[in-house]
Structures are given as C-alpha cells and as structure tokens.
Write a protein that holds these residues in place. Structure first.
Motif, PDB file in Angstrom:
ATOM      1  N   GLY A 160       0.787  -1.221   0.000  1.00 51.26           N
ATOM      2  CA  GLY A 160       0.000   0.000   0.000  1.00 51.26           C
ATOM      3  C   GLY A 160       0.819   1.270   0.000  1.00 51.26           C
ATOM      4  O   GLY A 160       0.284   2.354  -0.277  1.00 51.26           O
ATOM      5  N   TYR A 161       2.108   1.181   0.326  1.00 53.60           N
ATOM      6  CA  TYR A 161       2.963   2.368   0.352  1.00 53.60           C
ATOM      7  C   TYR A 161       3.912   2.427  -0.845  1.00 53.60           C
ATOM      8  O   TYR A 161       4.704   3.358  -0.967  1.00 53.60           O
ATOM      9  CB  TYR A 161       3.782   2.378   1.647  1.00 53.60           C
ATOM     10  CG  TYR A 161       2.931   2.302   2.884  1.00 53.60           C
ATOM     11  CD1 TYR A 161       2.224   3.406   3.338  1.00 53.60           C
ATOM     12  CD2 TYR A 161       2.807   1.100   3.598  1.00 53.60           C
ATOM     13  CE1 TYR A 161       1.425   3.331   4.464  1.00 53.60           C
ATOM     14  CE2 TYR A 161       2.008   1.017   4.722  1.00 53.60           C
ATOM     15  CZ  TYR A 161       1.317   2.136   5.150  1.00 53.60           C
ATOM     16  OH  TYR A 161       0.519   2.058   6.260  1.00 53.60           O
ATOM     17  N   MET A 162       3.835   1.427  -1.728  1.00 52.73           N
ATOM     18  CA  MET A 162       4.697   1.398  -2.903  1.00 52.73           C
ATOM     19  C   MET A 162       4.100   2.242  -4.022  1.00 52.73           C
ATOM     20  O   MET A 162       2.887   2.464  -4.076  1.00 52.73           O
ATOM     21  CB  MET A 162       4.880  -0.045  -3.392  1.00 52.73           C
ATOM     22  CG  MET A 162       5.582  -0.956  -2.403  1.00 52.73           C
ATOM     23  SD  MET A 162       5.719  -2.644  -3.052  1.00 52.73           S
ATOM     24  CE  MET A 162       6.580  -3.453  -1.705  1.00 52.73           C
ATOM     25  N   PRO A 163       4.932   2.709  -4.951  1.00 53.47           N
ATOM     26  CA  PRO A 163       4.398   3.439  -6.116  1.00 53.47           C
ATOM     27  C   PRO A 163       3.476   2.547  -6.933  1.00 53.47           C
ATOM     28  O   PRO A 163       3.652   1.320  -6.994  1.00 53.47           O
ATOM     29  CB  PRO A 163       5.658   3.813  -6.904  1.00 53.47           C
ATOM     30  CG  PRO A 163       6.769   3.754  -5.907  1.00 53.47           C
ATOM     31  CD  PRO A 163       6.405   2.673  -4.952  1.00 53.47           C
ATOM     32  N   ARG A 173      -3.781   3.066  -3.339  1.00 57.18           N
ATOM     33  CA  ARG A 173      -2.657   3.099  -2.417  1.00 57.18           C
ATOM     34  C   ARG A 173      -3.064   3.864  -1.166  1.00 57.18           C
ATOM     35  O   ARG A 173      -4.032   4.619  -1.163  1.00 57.18           O
ATOM     36  CB  ARG A 173      -1.434   3.767  -3.060  1.00 57.18           C
ATOM     37  CG  ARG A 173      -0.754   2.948  -4.156  1.00 57.18           C
ATOM     38  CD  ARG A 173      -0.135   1.675  -3.574  1.00 57.18           C
ATOM     39  NE  ARG A 173       0.602   0.914  -4.569  1.00 57.18           N
ATOM     40  CZ  ARG A 173       0.088  -0.087  -5.288  1.00 57.18           C
ATOM     41  NH1 ARG A 173      -1.204  -0.406  -5.140  1.00 57.18           N
ATOM     42  NH2 ARG A 173       0.835  -0.749  -6.154  1.00 57.18           N
ATOM     43  N   TYR A 174      -2.306   3.657  -0.092  1.00 54.50           N
ATOM     44  CA  TYR A 174      -2.569   4.382   1.133  1.00 54.50           C
ATOM     45  C   TYR A 174      -2.173   5.846   0.967  1.00 54.50           C
ATOM     46  O   TYR A 174      -1.168   6.166   0.334  1.00 54.50           O
ATOM     47  CB  TYR A 174      -1.802   3.764   2.294  1.00 54.50           C
ATOM     48  CG  TYR A 174      -2.265   2.369   2.667  1.00 54.50           C
ATOM     49  CD1 TYR A 174      -3.611   2.014   2.585  1.00 54.50           C
ATOM     50  CD2 TYR A 174      -1.359   1.410   3.110  1.00 54.50           C
ATOM     51  CE1 TYR A 174      -4.037   0.753   2.928  1.00 54.50           C
ATOM     52  CE2 TYR A 174      -1.779   0.136   3.464  1.00 54.50           C
ATOM     53  CZ  TYR A 174      -3.116  -0.186   3.367  1.00 54.50           C
ATOM     54  OH  TYR A 174      -3.544  -1.436   3.708  1.00 54.50           O
ATOM     55  N   LEU A 175      -2.956   6.716   1.583  1.00 51.65           N
ATOM     56  CA  LEU A 175      -2.735   8.151   1.436  1.00 51.65           C
ATOM     57  C   LEU A 175      -1.653   8.676   2.377  1.00 51.65           C
ATOM     58  O   LEU A 175      -1.014   9.694   2.082  1.00 51.65           O
ATOM     59  CB  LEU A 175      -4.042   8.903   1.721  1.00 51.65           C
ATOM     60  CG  LEU A 175      -5.217   8.572   0.789  1.00 51.65           C
ATOM     61  CD1 LEU A 175      -6.497   9.224   1.308  1.00 51.65           C
ATOM     62  CD2 LEU A 175      -4.916   9.033  -0.625  1.00 51.65           C
ATOM     63  N   GLY A 176      -1.444   8.010   3.492  1.00 56.25           N
ATOM     64  CA  GLY A 176      -0.525   8.527   4.499  1.00 56.25           C
ATOM     65  C   GLY A 176       0.678   7.646   4.722  1.00 56.25           C
ATOM     66  O   GLY A 176       0.949   6.695   3.974  1.00 56.25           O
ATOM     67  N   ALA A 199      -6.331  10.816  21.015  1.00 53.55           N
ATOM     68  CA  ALA A 199      -6.172  11.104  19.590  1.00 53.55           C
ATOM     69  C   ALA A 199      -5.377   9.973  18.953  1.00 53.55           C
ATOM     70  O   ALA A 199      -4.443   9.441  19.567  1.00 53.55           O
ATOM     71  CB  ALA A 199      -5.465  12.440  19.380  1.00 53.55           C
ATOM     72  N   GLU A 200      -5.738   9.610  17.718  1.00 54.79           N
ATOM     73  CA  GLU A 200      -5.075   8.492  17.049  1.00 54.79           C
ATOM     74  C   GLU A 200      -5.014   8.710  15.551  1.00 54.79           C
ATOM     75  O   GLU A 200      -5.939   9.258  14.932  1.00 54.79           O
ATOM     76  CB  GLU A 200      -5.809   7.178  17.338  1.00 54.79           C
ATOM     77  CG  GLU A 200      -5.105   5.967  16.743  1.00 54.79           C
ATOM     78  CD  GLU A 200      -5.989   4.743  16.670  1.00 54.79           C
ATOM     79  OE1 GLU A 200      -5.517   3.649  17.006  1.00 54.79           O
ATOM     80  OE2 GLU A 200      -7.164   4.888  16.264  1.00 54.79           O
ATOM     81  N   LYS A 201      -3.905   8.276  14.963  1.00 54.52           N
ATOM     82  CA  LYS A 201      -3.749   8.154  13.521  1.00 54.52           C
ATOM     83  C   LYS A 201      -3.285   6.742  13.226  1.00 54.52           C
ATOM     84  O   LYS A 201      -2.232   6.308  13.692  1.00 54.52           O
ATOM     85  CB  LYS A 201      -2.711   9.140  12.981  1.00 54.52           C
ATOM     86  CG  LYS A 201      -2.541   9.065  11.449  1.00 54.52           C
ATOM     87  CD  LYS A 201      -1.273   9.737  10.980  1.00 54.52           C
ATOM     88  CE  LYS A 201      -0.115   8.777  10.912  1.00 54.52           C
ATOM     89  NZ  LYS A 201      -0.199   7.808   9.788  1.00 54.52           N
ATOM     90  N   ASP A 202      -4.086   5.981  12.469  1.00 51.80           N
ATOM     91  CA  ASP A 202      -3.699   4.623  12.104  1.00 51.80           C
ATOM     92  C   ASP A 202      -2.640   4.646  11.014  1.00 51.80           C
ATOM     93  O   ASP A 202      -2.497   5.628  10.267  1.00 51.80           O
ATOM     94  CB  ASP A 202      -4.923   3.837  11.621  1.00 51.80           C
ATOM     95  CG  ASP A 202      -5.882   3.507  12.745  1.00 51.80           C
ATOM     96  OD1 ASP A 202      -5.434   2.945  13.757  1.00 51.80           O
ATOM     97  OD2 ASP A 202      -7.081   3.821  12.606  1.00 51.80           O
ATOM     98  N   ALA A 203      -1.920   3.534  10.888  1.00 51.36           N
ATOM     99  CA  ALA A 203      -0.946   3.392   9.810  1.00 51.36           C
ATOM    100  C   ALA A 203      -1.658   3.513   8.465  1.00 51.36           C
ATOM    101  O   ALA A 203      -2.694   2.875   8.239  1.00 51.36           O
ATOM    102  CB  ALA A 203      -0.233   2.056   9.922  1.00 51.36           C
ATOM    103  N   ARG A 337      -7.607   5.066   5.161  1.00 56.18           N
ATOM    104  CA  ARG A 337      -6.270   5.042   4.553  1.00 56.18           C
ATOM    105  C   ARG A 337      -6.299   5.286   3.059  1.00 56.18           C
ATOM    106  O   ARG A 337      -5.381   5.897   2.503  1.00 56.18           O
ATOM    107  CB  ARG A 337      -5.604   3.686   4.839  1.00 56.18           C
ATOM    108  CG  ARG A 337      -5.532   3.340   6.321  1.00 56.18           C
ATOM    109  CD  ARG A 337      -5.238   1.867   6.534  1.00 56.18           C
ATOM    110  NE  ARG A 337      -6.301   1.032   5.965  1.00 56.18           N
ATOM    111  CZ  ARG A 337      -6.331  -0.289   6.012  1.00 56.18           C
ATOM    112  NH1 ARG A 337      -5.349  -0.934   6.621  1.00 56.18           N
ATOM    113  NH2 ARG A 337      -7.330  -0.973   5.467  1.00 56.18           N
ATOM    114  N   THR A 338      -7.321   4.781   2.384  1.00 62.02           N
ATOM    115  CA  THR A 338      -7.419   4.895   0.936  1.00 62.02           C
ATOM    116  C   THR A 338      -8.501   5.908   0.571  1.00 62.02           C
ATOM    117  O   THR A 338      -9.330   6.288   1.414  1.00 62.02           O
ATOM    118  CB  THR A 338      -7.775   3.530   0.326  1.00 62.02           C
ATOM    119  OG1 THR A 338      -9.096   3.160   0.763  1.00 62.02           O
ATOM    120  CG2 THR A 338      -6.785   2.455   0.756  1.00 62.02           C
TER     121      THR A 338
END
Length: 696
Positions: A160-163, A173-176, A199-203, A337-338
């Motif tokens: 998800g983090y690859m080009p 792909r994942y946005l973050g 507060a939370e931000k998931d991978a 994420r997406t």
C-alpha cells in the motif's frame, strides 16, 4: 461540545505547575489474570485495551471496601455474586472493616480469591478522609494524572505504500505514512471525576488538516468529562461515554468477557451505568451527554448521543427525478487510509436517546430496572438481499424497551434481562449463580434472541458477536477440592434458528472447556486446559450446485507454567495445540513459547521466543504478549515460523516512563506475508513500538 472539551483539556494540561508524584505501589503482573478471562482470543472487535485499562485504574486507585457497591465489586470479575452478598452481610452485621485481614473471616472467601482481590482494594473511612477541595484543585493535585504518547511502525514496506505499477495490480494506495500515532491525556480519581482526551492516527492515514474531510491532524479524537456523586446526581457525563445497563442486552459498554476459563463471575454483567470512554474503537461509544439522578431507592438515567459514523452511502433512483440514498451496513474498522475508505468517513448521522430507571432494595438484594431507547439514522439501512439477511434491520428508526432484574437469596444470585425491538422481535437472557458450598460454585444461563430482534449496542451473553438469531443454555462449574487446586469447566449448547453468514441453513453446535489449575506456592503456578467446539458451517470443498452445512470441530489444548526462581527473574512456558476438521482430513497447528522476564526495579525487560506450525489459517494460534502500558496484544500466527520480541521499560526521570518493544516474526517457505495492500514481500515482518508517559 467535543471542541469545547478539547480546548479546556489543552489549557488545563499546560497550566500545571505541580511537582510529579509517584504511585504508592508497584505495578502488578496481569498476565495470568488476563489469560484466565480471555481464553478465546478469536474476536478482533473485543475492546481488550478498554478492559485492561479499567482494571489498571482500579489498581492505581483501589476500591475502598468500606465505601463501595455490589456492581463495582462485580466489575473486577474476581468475586462471585454470592460472595459479594456475603461481604455486605458481614459489614451489616459487624460494621465497617478495620483491616484487610478481616476478609478471611467472611463466609465463602478462600485464600486464592483473597490473593486475587487484595491488589484492587483497600480499607479506609471515606467519611473522615474525603477530599473537600474544589474540583479544579483536586484535578491539579491528582497523582493519577499523565500524558502519554505512542509510536508504532512495521519496518518492512507494505504494498500500500509502494508506487503504483502498471502490471494490472490495483491502482489504490494508502494516502498517508506507515506510522501509527497515539496520544492521550487523562486525569481521574475513582468515584470522583474523570477527564481525558484521546487522539489516534492509524498506519496509512494522513496526518493532515482538512476541514472538508473532518481531519484535524490526527484522524480520530475522543474527549470526556465525567463527574460522580454531585448531590443527588450519581453521575454526569459530557462528551464521549458508554452505558452498561442490566445484562447488556440493549446497552453494553464492552466491559464484558463471555465464555472462558473463568466460568462463574463472567457470565453475568455488572450494572455499571455510565462509564467514561477513552478507547480508540471509533464506533462503540456514545457522544453527547448523560446523567444519573437518585430519587430515594431509584436511580434514573437519561442519555442522548449524536455522532457521525462511517458507511458506504449509495444512491438509488426511484423515478426519473427522485434519488434516494441508503447504506447497507456500518463500517467499524475506523480505517481511512485509501480514497475509498476516506469517502466513507462520517457519512451517516446517528442519534440515540433514552432513559433507564433502576430500583435497589434497602438490603441490596433486589434490583429491578426498565430501559427505553430510540435510534435514528439520517439515511435508511438497506441490506444487500442475501437470504441470511432477510430478518436484519432495515429503515431509519428503531425502538427498544426492556426490563432487567437481579436478586440474591442466601447463596443464590438470579439475574436476567428481556427486551423487545420495533420489529416485534424479543430477546431474553436469564441465569443463576450459586455457591453450593465453600468448594463448589455453579452458574447456569439461558438465552433466546429472536431472528428479528434488533439492538445496535447490545452485548449480552451469547455465542455469536451479536444478540440475534440464537438460543442456548450454558452451565459452568468451579471446584476447589484442595487449598491450592482449582478445577473449572463449562458446557454450552446453542442453536441458530435462521441462516447466518457462510451458514446457508439453520444450524446448531456445542462447546465445552475443562481447566485444572495448581498453585503450589507464591512463586509458581501451573494449569492445563482443553476446549472443543462444534458448529455448523457451509462445506468448504463442496463441488455441487447447492451449498450444504456440515459441522466444524475445533479442539484446543493448552499447558502453561510460571515460575519465579528469584525476585528478579520470572520464567513462563506455554505449549498449545489445536485441530480443525469438517468432513475432511484433520488440520492441526501448534505453538511453543518461552518467556524470560527480568525486573530490576526501575528497569524491566520482557522477552519471548516462540515457534509455530499450522496447516492453515483455520488452525491459527493466539498467544497473549506483554505490551506497553494500556496496550493489549493477542496476535494470531498461522503457517510455519518463529516469533521473538523484547519489551524494555525504564524510568527516564522521576516523572517520565519509557517503553520500547521490538518484535520479529519469520515465516518459513513463504515469499510474502499478508494480502492486498497489506502484502509484505519477503518472509519477515518486524515491528517497533515506543511509548512515553509523563506523570504530572
């Protein structure tokens, strides 16, 4: 309301000038206690962290045995209801306790139970020592007052983090970033107040400020303010909260366990009422206001919640010019994420309102309550039309009304709850817990949830994760034949009168568990456990045009040994084996784990090395792992490989604690791990987690 609470919390947080204070006692090891309660670690939706944190709060601020309630003691899952009744009878006849050693004189209290209870309680006269300072002064001077930051990351790169490539793979792909961030501030004092922000931000989620998608740096925020015992108000909650009423048939906060090796105390629910919410599950809470007001022997609770929830909103054209939107179900992962997941964020507005009146007799033996609530969604729920969904809820409004009761007679505790939904469907759960002697305890529970019974925040006792389409009868027993021995067992038989997901016919099943526990001394303990379950499921290898249901049989074996040769070193050994079969050759799996934990006072080190080998995901192995404070880890392992981790805890300063955890899982004969955007190319996965807590 949430923004106002956030502003107040940040102002209060940075205004502190008080000197840090240490907790008066050391932390205790919850490992064995947690493993007893969560024997079946097979549901990712159980809020383990919320349960763990609540127990830890009781340790930091123990329950005053001279100023407590039956429901508060029941929430520890240590004392049975007849033991709790015996405790209050002792106080009524002999007055308030003068020493913790007086527990040995109470009927039904054995040494093993007292050892488990002592870390969570103390003896004091609250009338002489109650803090009379204003609220803001009590908050500023509170030692249970900390700010916590947590960072997590998988070191290998996921797909998800690859080009995006051009080889026909998904273009999503994942946005973050792959970083998972968590922050929480909380200050609380038992039965006085609780104030916090989470507060939370998931991978994979973006750390950004975007008002159009309601993202303000972190992806999820939660804040609460709860006050206790203000005049006739027993509890007042603003912001995020949960409700635990009756047996949880209509309103369950998630503070429940279900079936496990603790076969007695976990089958009934504690009627806790309003509870503050500080977890990161982004769906299992209410957002608004609630209050409990005391009118003599009756407590009246009113509540209102208004929040946005995730859903895949769809458009349906009824005529050439008339378009209506609907959604097929809730999305409870909390992931954004997406682009697709982000588009589903906060699409539906949910409003919940209701009231509960609960009567408690003077001798605390009888409680009777009635609950009414309504639920409204801004768009209608419209299921996809599968056969098993025929009796599921549809529309925008649902109403429930129900009644709950409990009664203690000598050594027998009776409890239950019955409710009806707008559809006319009924749900009921009733049971008893009895101390047959000082060495024998018995629990029995019957439940019947109609296929058209609808409750969105219920979590009463049952086999399925939701209280719908189920009938069953549970029997549990606990024997203490000798001072250091304990035998627990249960048998549960259940039926599902209508179809279920992946079960295309009415089905049935049963389950039983036996555990033998031995504690020869304070330095060591040993237990062996066996569990088997039979349940209907569509035949996996069926090549015909018609699905048919066949019984799936799962068996689990577990052997656990713990030994502390010195005050510094603790050894824990774990061997577990499981099998799975459904009219086909049996599949098996096992896990062997060895823990070596060191405690040097200000520095603690926990380590594990484990090997696992399973034929398939159906024989996956769950194993509890130590984790950073307030986090809870029960990973599942399938395939063949090894697992090792190390957790280091140390005090950097007098007011600052640090945790660092590194875990490595190596799979044999695998070229990749996971699937979809979570795929890791290669046989290894390594994770790092760091946490800092600053105590004011």
């Amino acid at each position: 309301m949430i923004r106002t609470l956030l502003s107040f919390l940040f102002i209060l947080l940075f205004a502190y000038t008080v000197q840090a204070q240490d907790y008066p006692r050391q932390q205790i090891d919850f490992d064995l206690f947690v493993q007893e309660l969560f024997t079946q670690q097979e549901d990712d939706n159980i809020p383990y962290e919320d349960f763990y944190e609540t127990l830890f709060q009781y340790y930091q601020r123990p329950i005053n045995l001279n100023n407590t309630t039956p429901e508060e003691l029941a929430s520890l899952f240590i004392l049975s209801r007849p033991q709790i009744a015996s405790f209050f009878k002792h106080i009524e006849e002999n007055g308030k306790l003068l020493s913790i050693y007086e527990l040995q004189a109470i009927g039904g209290f054995d040494l093993l139970t007292i050892y488990q209870l002592v870390p969570f309680v103390y003896i004091d006269d609250a009338g002489l020592n109650a803090d009379q300072r204003p609220l803001w002064q009590r908050i500023v001077g509170e030692d249970n007052n900390a700010l916590l930051f947590r960072y997590e990351r998988t070191l290998q790169q996921r797909r998800g983090y690859m080009p995006i490539d051009t080889n026909g793979r998904s273009g999503s792909r994942y946005l973050g970033s792959p970083d998972k961030l968590f922050m929480r501030y909380r200050v609380s004092h038992t039965r006085d107040y609780s104030l916090g922000i989470t507060a939370e931000k998931d991978a994979g989620e973006e750390f950004t400020w975007d008002r159009s998608t309601r993202r303000y740096a972190f992806d999820f925020y939660s804040a609460h303010l709860q006050l206790y015992n203000k005049g006739k108000f027993k509890s007042i909650a603003l912001g995020d909260y949960q409700l635990q009423i009756g047996q949880g048939l209509l309103l369950s906060s998630g503070y429940s366990v279900g079936k496990g090796s603790e076969t007695i105390t976990t089958v009934s629910r504690a009627n806790l009422g309003i509870r503050p919410y500080s977890s990161v599950l982004e769906y299992a809470f209410f957002r608004g206001a609630a209050a409990t007001y005391t009118l003599g022997s009756v407590d009246v609770t009113g509540f209102y919640s208004n929040k946005l929830i995730d859903a895949n909103l769809q458009i349906q054209q009824d005529t050439l010019s008339d378009f209506n939107d609907f959604f097929t179900g809730f999305q409870t992962t909390g992931f954004h994420r997406t682009p697709t997941e982000l588009a589903n964020k906060d699409q539906i507005r949910e409003q919940i309102y209701g009231t509960n009146a609960n009567y408690l007799s003077r001798n605390r033996a009888l409680t009777v309550g009635i609950t009414a609530l309504g639920t409204h969604y801004s768009s209608p729920i419209q299921k996809a039309g599968a056969a098993y969904q025929r009796f599921e809820f549809g529309g925008t409004h649902n109403y429930n009304i129900g009644t709950n009761y409990s009664y203690t007679w000598q050594n027998v505790y009776l409890f239950g709850e019955t409710a009806m939904s707008k559809s006319g469907g009924m749900g009921t759960v009733n049971g008893l817990i009895a101390n047959l002697s000082n060495k024998v305890e018995l629990a029995m529970v019957y439940r019947n949830y109609a296929r058209n019974f609808h409750t969105f925040y219920g979590g009463a006792f049952g086999e399925a994760t939701r209280n719908i389409n189920e009938r069953g009868f549970y029997t549990g027993i606990k024997l203490k034949p000798f001072a250091r021995w304990e035998l627990t067992a249960y048998y549960d038989r259940f039926r599902f009168p209508w179809l279920r997901y992946r079960v295309d016919a009415p089905s049935h099943g049963d389950e039983y568990l036996v555990r033998l526990y031995f504690k020869p001394n304070r330095q060591s303990s040993l237990y062996a456990q066996f569990r088997t379950e039979s349940k209907g499921l569509n035949m996996a290898s069926n090549n015909t045009n018609i699905d048919y249901v066949a019984q799936v049989i799962r068996r689990n074996y577990l052997l656990y040994y713990e030994f502390a040769p010195t005050k510094t070193v603790t050894l824990k050994s774990r061997v577990q084996f499981s099998s799975y079969e459904q009219e086909s050759p049996q599949q098996t799996g096992y896990l062997i784990a060895q823990d070596i934990n060191f405690n040097f006072g200000n520095i603690r080190l926990s380590t594990r090395y484990a090997i696992f080998d399973t034929d398939s995901y159906d024989t996956r192995q769950y194993a509890y792992e130590r984790d950073v404070l307030y986090a809870f880890s029960i990973p599942a392992f399938s395939g063949k490989g090894t697992r090792l981790y190390g957790l280091l805890q140390f005090g950097l300063f007098r007011s600052m604690d640090v945790w660092v955890k590194y875990g490595l899982t190596h799979y044999r004969n695998q070229d990749s791990i996971g699937s979809g955007l979570e795929t890791i190319e290669g046989p290894r996965r390594s994770d790092v987690k760091a946490q800092v807590r600053y105590k004011f």
